[in-house]
Design a protein around this motif. Sequence first.
Motif, PDB file in Angstrom:
ATOM      1  N   ARG A  75       0.764  -1.324   0.203  1.00  8.78           N
ATOM      2  CA  ARG A  75      -0.059  -0.006   0.049  1.00  8.78           C
ATOM      3  C   ARG A  75       0.791   1.437  -0.144  1.00  8.78           C
ATOM      4  O   ARG A  75       0.711   2.143  -0.661  1.00  8.78           O
ATOM      5  CB  ARG A  75      -0.992  -0.168   1.336  1.00  8.78           C
ATOM      6  CG  ARG A  75      -2.115  -1.126   1.140  1.00  8.78           C
ATOM      7  CD  ARG A  75      -2.884  -1.180   2.470  1.00  8.78           C
ATOM      8  NE  ARG A  75      -3.902  -1.923   2.489  1.00  8.78           N
ATOM      9  CZ  ARG A  75      -5.130  -1.683   1.849  1.00  8.78           C
ATOM     10  NH1 ARG A  75      -5.618  -0.513   1.607  1.00  8.78           N
ATOM     11  NH2 ARG A  75      -5.993  -2.723   2.166  1.00  8.78           N
ATOM     12  N   ASP A  76       1.917   1.033   0.818  1.00  8.45           N
ATOM     13  CA  ASP A  76       2.838   2.508   0.914  1.00  8.45           C
ATOM     14  C   ASP A  76       3.391   2.500  -0.433  1.00  8.45           C
ATOM     15  O   ASP A  76       3.607   3.714  -0.999  1.00  8.45           O
ATOM     16  CB  ASP A  76       3.898   2.184   1.996  1.00  8.45           C
ATOM     17  CG  ASP A  76       3.344   2.545   3.304  1.00  8.45           C
ATOM     18  OD1 ASP A  76       2.247   3.111   3.472  1.00  8.45           O
ATOM     19  OD2 ASP A  76       3.899   1.920   4.331  1.00  8.45           O
ATOM     20  N   ARG A  77       3.857   1.471  -1.045  1.00  5.77           N
ATOM     21  CA  ARG A  77       4.703   1.681  -2.458  1.00  5.77           C
ATOM     22  C   ARG A  77       3.686   2.103  -3.464  1.00  5.77           C
ATOM     23  O   ARG A  77       4.097   3.046  -4.184  1.00  5.77           O
ATOM     24  CB  ARG A  77       5.476   0.323  -2.732  1.00  5.77           C
ATOM     25  CG  ARG A  77       5.848   0.389  -4.037  1.00  5.77           C
ATOM     26  CD  ARG A  77       6.901  -0.874  -4.429  1.00  5.77           C
ATOM     27  NE  ARG A  77       7.488  -0.836  -5.495  1.00  5.77           N
ATOM     28  CZ  ARG A  77       7.095  -1.594  -6.646  1.00  5.77           C
ATOM     29  NH1 ARG A  77       6.134  -2.565  -6.526  1.00  5.77           N
ATOM     30  NH2 ARG A  77       7.697  -1.349  -7.787  1.00  5.77           N
ATOM     31  N   ALA A  78       2.715   1.649  -3.371  1.00  8.38           N
ATOM     32  CA  ALA A  78       1.337   2.048  -4.527  1.00  8.38           C
ATOM     33  C   ALA A  78       1.192   3.467  -4.210  1.00  8.38           C
ATOM     34  O   ALA A  78       1.012   4.291  -5.073  1.00  8.38           O
ATOM     35  CB  ALA A  78       0.139   1.082  -4.321  1.00  8.38           C
ATOM     36  N   ALA A  79       0.830   4.049  -3.054  1.00  9.38           N
ATOM     37  CA  ALA A  79       0.606   5.446  -2.690  1.00  9.38           C
ATOM     38  C   ALA A  79       1.927   6.316  -3.323  1.00  9.38           C
ATOM     39  O   ALA A  79       1.520   7.396  -3.809  1.00  9.38           O
ATOM     40  CB  ALA A  79       0.603   5.613  -1.430  1.00  9.38           C
ATOM     41  N   ARG A  80       2.965   6.008  -2.871  1.00 10.32           N
ATOM     42  CA  ARG A  80       4.308   6.870  -3.564  1.00 10.32           C
ATOM     43  C   ARG A  80       4.048   6.621  -5.040  1.00 10.32           C
ATOM     44  O   ARG A  80       4.651   7.732  -5.626  1.00 10.32           O
ATOM     45  CB  ARG A  80       5.375   5.948  -2.932  1.00 10.32           C
ATOM     46  CG  ARG A  80       5.795   6.460  -1.506  1.00 10.32           C
ATOM     47  CD  ARG A  80       7.196   5.800  -0.944  1.00 10.32           C
ATOM     48  NE  ARG A  80       7.592   4.378  -1.350  1.00 10.32           N
ATOM     49  CZ  ARG A  80       7.342   3.396  -0.576  1.00 10.32           C
ATOM     50  NH1 ARG A  80       6.969   3.816   0.635  1.00 10.32           N
ATOM     51  NH2 ARG A  80       7.820   2.498  -0.960  1.00 10.32           N
ATOM     52  N   MET A  81       3.921   5.605  -5.782  1.00 10.67           N
ATOM     53  CA  MET A  81       3.828   5.721  -7.238  1.00 10.67           C
ATOM     54  C   MET A  81       2.863   6.676  -7.706  1.00 10.67           C
ATOM     55  O   MET A  81       3.094   7.620  -8.480  1.00 10.67           O
ATOM     56  CB  MET A  81       3.436   4.303  -7.586  1.00 10.67           C
ATOM     57  CG  MET A  81       4.789   3.186  -7.492  1.00 10.67           C
ATOM     58  SD  MET A  81       4.031   1.508  -7.929  1.00 10.67           S
ATOM     59  CE  MET A  81       3.758   1.782  -9.856  1.00 10.67           C
ATOM     60  N   VAL A  82       1.666   6.517  -6.854  1.00 13.27           N
ATOM     61  CA  VAL A  82       0.644   7.629  -7.502  1.00 13.27           C
ATOM     62  C   VAL A  82       1.328   9.030  -7.094  1.00 13.27           C
ATOM     63  O   VAL A  82       0.910  10.001  -7.746  1.00 13.27           O
ATOM     64  CB  VAL A  82      -0.592   7.364  -6.567  1.00 13.27           C
ATOM     65  CG1 VAL A  82      -1.636   8.552  -6.856  1.00 13.27           C
ATOM     66  CG2 VAL A  82      -1.416   6.120  -6.951  1.00 13.27           C
ATOM     67  N   LEU A  83       1.603   9.296  -5.983  1.00 15.22           N
ATOM     68  CA  LEU A  83       2.156  10.722  -5.727  1.00 15.22           C
ATOM     69  C   LEU A  83       3.249  11.138  -6.681  1.00 15.22           C
ATOM     70  O   LEU A  83       3.227  12.260  -7.013  1.00 15.22           O
ATOM     71  CB  LEU A  83       2.610  10.674  -4.202  1.00 15.22           C
ATOM     72  CG  LEU A  83       1.479  10.568  -3.343  1.00 15.22           C
ATOM     73  CD1 LEU A  83       2.147  10.500  -1.645  1.00 15.22           C
ATOM     74  CD2 LEU A  83       0.603  11.659  -3.261  1.00 15.22           C
ATOM     75  N   GLU A  84       4.121  10.240  -7.150  1.00 12.29           N
ATOM     76  CA  GLU A  84       5.316  10.622  -8.008  1.00 12.29           C
ATOM     77  C   GLU A  84       4.299  10.763  -9.606  1.00 12.29           C
ATOM     78  O   GLU A  84       4.813  11.732 -10.267  1.00 12.29           O
ATOM     79  CB  GLU A  84       6.019   9.337  -8.035  1.00 12.29           C
ATOM     80  CG  GLU A  84       7.399   9.520  -9.028  1.00 12.29           C
ATOM     81  CD  GLU A  84       8.274  10.873  -8.507  1.00 12.29           C
ATOM     82  OE1 GLU A  84       8.904  11.506  -9.499  1.00 12.29           O
ATOM     83  OE2 GLU A  84       8.176  11.112  -7.269  1.00 12.29           O
ATOM     84  N   GLU A  85       3.678   9.983  -9.835  1.00 14.69           N
ATOM     85  CA  GLU A  85       2.803  10.064 -11.050  1.00 14.69           C
ATOM     86  C   GLU A  85       2.157  11.166 -11.153  1.00 14.69           C
ATOM     87  O   GLU A  85       1.712  11.830 -12.249  1.00 14.69           O
ATOM     88  CB  GLU A  85       2.087   8.757 -11.273  1.00 14.69           C
ATOM     89  CG  GLU A  85       1.683   8.485 -12.785  1.00 14.69           C
ATOM     90  CD  GLU A  85       2.610   8.581 -14.003  1.00 14.69           C
ATOM     91  OE1 GLU A  85       2.311   9.247 -14.851  1.00 14.69           O
ATOM     92  OE2 GLU A  85       3.583   7.980 -13.712  1.00 14.69           O
ATOM     93  N   GLU A  86       1.399  11.817 -10.020  1.00 11.05           N
ATOM     94  CA  GLU A  86       0.703  12.931 -10.111  1.00 11.05           C
ATOM     95  C   GLU A  86       1.278  14.029 -10.854  1.00 11.05           C
ATOM     96  O   GLU A  86       0.700  15.076 -11.350  1.00 11.05           O
ATOM     97  CB  GLU A  86       0.258  13.318  -8.615  1.00 11.05           C
ATOM     98  CG  GLU A  86      -0.613  14.262  -8.386  1.00 11.05           C
ATOM     99  CD  GLU A  86      -1.122  14.922  -7.175  1.00 11.05           C
ATOM    100  OE1 GLU A  86      -2.071  15.441  -6.903  1.00 11.05           O
ATOM    101  OE2 GLU A  86      -0.331  14.396  -6.246  1.00 11.05           O
ATOM    102  N   LYS A  87       2.506  14.101 -10.778  1.00 14.44           N
ATOM    103  CA  LYS A  87       3.449  15.256 -11.442  1.00 14.44           C
ATOM    104  C   LYS A  87       3.056  15.451 -12.878  1.00 14.44           C
ATOM    105  O   LYS A  87       3.279  16.391 -13.335  1.00 14.44           O
ATOM    106  CB  LYS A  87       4.756  15.352 -10.983  1.00 14.44           C
ATOM    107  CG  LYS A  87       5.251  14.976  -9.535  1.00 14.44           C
ATOM    108  CD  LYS A  87       6.734  14.888  -9.245  1.00 14.44           C
ATOM    109  CE  LYS A  87       7.095  14.690  -7.751  1.00 14.44           C
ATOM    110  NZ  LYS A  87       8.315  14.415  -7.742  1.00 14.44           N
ATOM    111  N   ASN A  88       2.676  14.327 -13.317  1.00 13.27           N
ATOM    112  CA  ASN A  88       2.524  14.131 -14.820  1.00 13.27           C
ATOM    113  C   ASN A  88       1.070  14.197 -15.096  1.00 13.27           C
ATOM    114  O   ASN A  88       0.935  13.832 -16.308  1.00 13.27           O
ATOM    115  CB  ASN A  88       3.057  12.773 -15.338  1.00 13.27           C
ATOM    116  CG  ASN A  88       4.629  12.898 -15.026  1.00 13.27           C
ATOM    117  OD1 ASN A  88       5.409  13.681 -15.463  1.00 13.27           O
ATOM    118  ND2 ASN A  88       4.930  11.548 -14.625  1.00 13.27           N
TER     119      ASN A  88
END
Length: 62
Positions: free
Chosen positions: A13-26
């Motif tokens: 869950r933490d890794r998935a959330a970090r992926m989303v937050l990183e992808e949000e920039k795009n």
Amino acid sequence: MKNKSKRFRPEFRDRAARMVLEEEKNHPSLCSAVMMIAPKLDIHPDTLSKSTRLHERADGLQ
């Protein structure tokens, strides 16, 4: 029809959330980032969105 509920480990869950937050920039919004990442991880978008919000609160980002 059975409801197939998945239990995800906290690390996932933490890794998935970090992926989303990183992808949000795009993307124009958090929602669009969630909609892109969720199918790749085979997780429901609502579950991923909730995990991301919880991750933000825990890190004091919100």
